[in-house]
Design a protein around this motif. Sequence first.
Motif, mmCIF file in Angstrom:
data_model
loop_
_atom_site.group_PDB
_atom_site.id
_atom_site.type_symbol
_atom_site.label_atom_id
_atom_site.label_comp_id
_atom_site.label_asym_id
_atom_site.label_seq_id
_atom_site.Cartn_x
_atom_site.Cartn_y
_atom_site.Cartn_z
ATOM 1 N N PRO A 173 0.824 -1.214 0.000
ATOM 2 C CA PRO A 173 0.000 0.000 0.000
ATOM 3 C C PRO A 173 0.858 1.265 0.000
ATOM 4 O O PRO A 173 1.917 1.329 0.644
ATOM 5 N N PHE A 174 0.393 2.240 -0.729
ATOM 6 C CA PHE A 174 1.115 3.492 -0.902
ATOM 7 C C PHE A 174 0.091 4.616 -0.966
ATOM 8 O O PHE A 174 -0.944 4.481 -1.609
ATOM 9 N N LYS A 175 0.382 5.717 -0.292
ATOM 10 C CA LYS A 175 -0.500 6.888 -0.336
ATOM 11 C C LYS A 175 0.268 8.006 -1.024
ATOM 12 O O LYS A 175 1.408 8.297 -0.662
ATOM 13 N N PHE A 176 -0.364 8.600 -2.017
ATOM 14 C CA PHE A 176 0.264 9.688 -2.763
ATOM 15 C C PHE A 176 -0.503 10.971 -2.525
ATOM 16 O O PHE A 176 -1.734 10.991 -2.594
ATOM 17 N N HIS A 177 0.223 12.045 -2.262
ATOM 18 C CA HIS A 177 -0.356 13.381 -2.147
ATOM 19 C C HIS A 177 0.505 14.303 -2.988
ATOM 20 O O HIS A 177 1.696 14.465 -2.717
ATOM 21 N N LEU A 178 -0.090 14.886 -4.016
ATOM 22 C CA LEU A 178 0.670 15.719 -4.952
ATOM 23 C C LEU A 178 1.419 16.833 -4.239
ATOM 24 O O LEU A 178 2.606 17.044 -4.498
ATOM 25 N N ALA A 179 0.766 17.545 -3.350
ATOM 26 C CA ALA A 179 1.422 18.671 -2.664
ATOM 27 C C ALA A 179 2.677 18.216 -1.922
ATOM 28 O O ALA A 179 3.697 18.915 -1.937
ATOM 29 N N ASN A 180 2.621 17.055 -1.290
ATOM 30 C CA ASN A 180 3.800 16.537 -0.581
ATOM 31 C C ASN A 180 4.916 16.167 -1.554
ATOM 32 O O ASN A 180 6.093 16.417 -1.289
ATOM 33 N N ALA A 181 4.554 15.535 -2.659
ATOM 34 C CA ALA A 181 5.565 15.142 -3.655
ATOM 35 C C ALA A 181 6.242 16.368 -4.257
ATOM 36 O O ALA A 181 7.449 16.353 -4.514
ATOM 37 N N LEU A 182 5.490 17.434 -4.471
ATOM 38 C CA LEU A 182 6.058 18.642 -5.074
ATOM 39 C C LEU A 182 7.059 19.339 -4.150
ATOM 40 O O LEU A 182 7.908 20.097 -4.627
ATOM 41 N N LYS A 183 6.992 19.091 -2.867
ATOM 42 C CA LYS A 183 7.971 19.663 -1.940
ATOM 43 C C LYS A 183 9.376 19.141 -2.244
ATOM 44 O O LYS A 183 10.360 19.806 -1.958
ATOM 45 N N LYS A 184 9.455 17.943 -2.827
ATOM 46 C CA LYS A 184 10.740 17.321 -3.157
ATOM 47 C C LYS A 184 11.255 17.743 -4.526
ATOM 48 O O LYS A 184 12.440 17.613 -4.808
ATOM 49 N N GLY A 185 10.347 18.180 -5.397
ATOM 50 C CA GLY A 185 10.747 18.542 -6.755
ATOM 51 C C GLY A 185 9.619 18.278 -7.734
ATOM 52 O O GLY A 185 8.480 18.038 -7.336
ATOM 53 N N PRO A 186 9.927 18.307 -9.022
ATOM 54 C CA PRO A 186 8.885 18.108 -10.034
ATOM 55 C C PRO A 186 8.289 16.701 -9.957
ATOM 56 O O PRO A 186 8.918 15.767 -9.449
ATOM 57 N N VAL A 187 7.074 16.593 -10.484
ATOM 58 C CA VAL A 187 6.362 15.318 -10.502
ATOM 59 C C VAL A 187 5.990 14.986 -11.939
ATOM 60 O O VAL A 187 5.469 15.832 -12.668
ATOM 61 N N VAL A 188 6.292 13.759 -12.340
ATOM 62 C CA VAL A 188 5.826 13.228 -13.618
ATOM 63 C C VAL A 188 4.592 12.405 -13.281
ATOM 64 O O VAL A 188 4.685 11.364 -12.632
ATOM 65 N N LEU A 189 3.443 12.921 -13.668
ATOM 66 C CA LEU A 189 2.151 12.315 -13.383
ATOM 67 C C LEU A 189 1.578 11.815 -14.698
ATOM 68 O O LEU A 189 1.307 12.610 -15.589
ATOM 69 N N TYR A 190 1.444 10.493 -14.801
ATOM 70 C CA TYR A 190 0.885 10.000 -16.050
ATOM 71 C C TYR A 190 -0.398 9.227 -15.796
ATOM 72 O O TYR A 190 -0.484 8.406 -14.903
ATOM 73 N N PHE A 191 -1.403 9.585 -16.573
ATOM 74 C CA PHE A 191 -2.701 8.923 -16.535
ATOM 75 C C PHE A 191 -2.692 7.797 -17.552
ATOM 76 O O PHE A 191 -2.230 7.987 -18.679
ATOM 77 N N PHE A 192 -3.221 6.641 -17.148
ATOM 78 C CA PHE A 192 -3.353 5.524 -18.080
ATOM 79 C C PHE A 192 -4.743 4.920 -17.902
ATOM 80 O O PHE A 192 -5.311 4.962 -16.817
ATOM 81 N N PRO A 193 -5.304 4.355 -18.973
ATOM 82 C CA PRO A 193 -6.688 3.880 -18.903
ATOM 83 C C PRO A 193 -6.957 2.753 -17.907
ATOM 84 O O PRO A 193 -7.894 2.847 -17.114
#
Length: 176
Positions: free
Chosen positions: A41-61
């Motif tokens: 299990p993993f929890k992702f929060h964009l705002a937290n990830a951005l504190k570390k640097g850029p985020v590559v966010l890819y949507f897939f079907p």
Amino acid sequence: MKRLLAYAALITAVASPAFAALPVGAKAPDFTADGALAGKPFKFHLANALKKGPVVLYFFPSAFTKGCTIEAHEFAEAADDFSKAGATLIGVTAGNTDRLADFSKEACRDKFPVAAVSKDTIKAYDAVLALKPDLSDRTSYVIGKNGKVAFVHSDMNPVDHIKLTLKAAQDLKAKK
């Protein structure tokens, strides 16, 4: 003649996928999502990830479909390069979310997390799959540390997503 031109325009519009996405410079909507990394299990929060640097966010079907599996494998192969560029990599979907733990191990090769997002998140990122609105299309974003879209690529063919987002992430690092 006008009818013929209107009919041709309609056929072209229906036959061609209409990809819309957030434009470069737009504020990326914040979201939180549950997912998996290496089968755990993993929890992702964009705002937290951005504190570390850029985020590559890819949507897939959908997990375990041919194109999505190819794309995840290719992102996994390049995961170290994304890390060297200072970018956090994450794949998100609304399809086959009950299989994300397995997908994170098999297709993502334990290299990066995948997470289940809501229909609202897909809509907020303008990544709705036209023919199946409960799913996302294939859209990749590079989001700068400032929370703004630095790069976007929408194409149902997974081939260029990895090389284009990697270049965009590397370009962001070079600007520092």
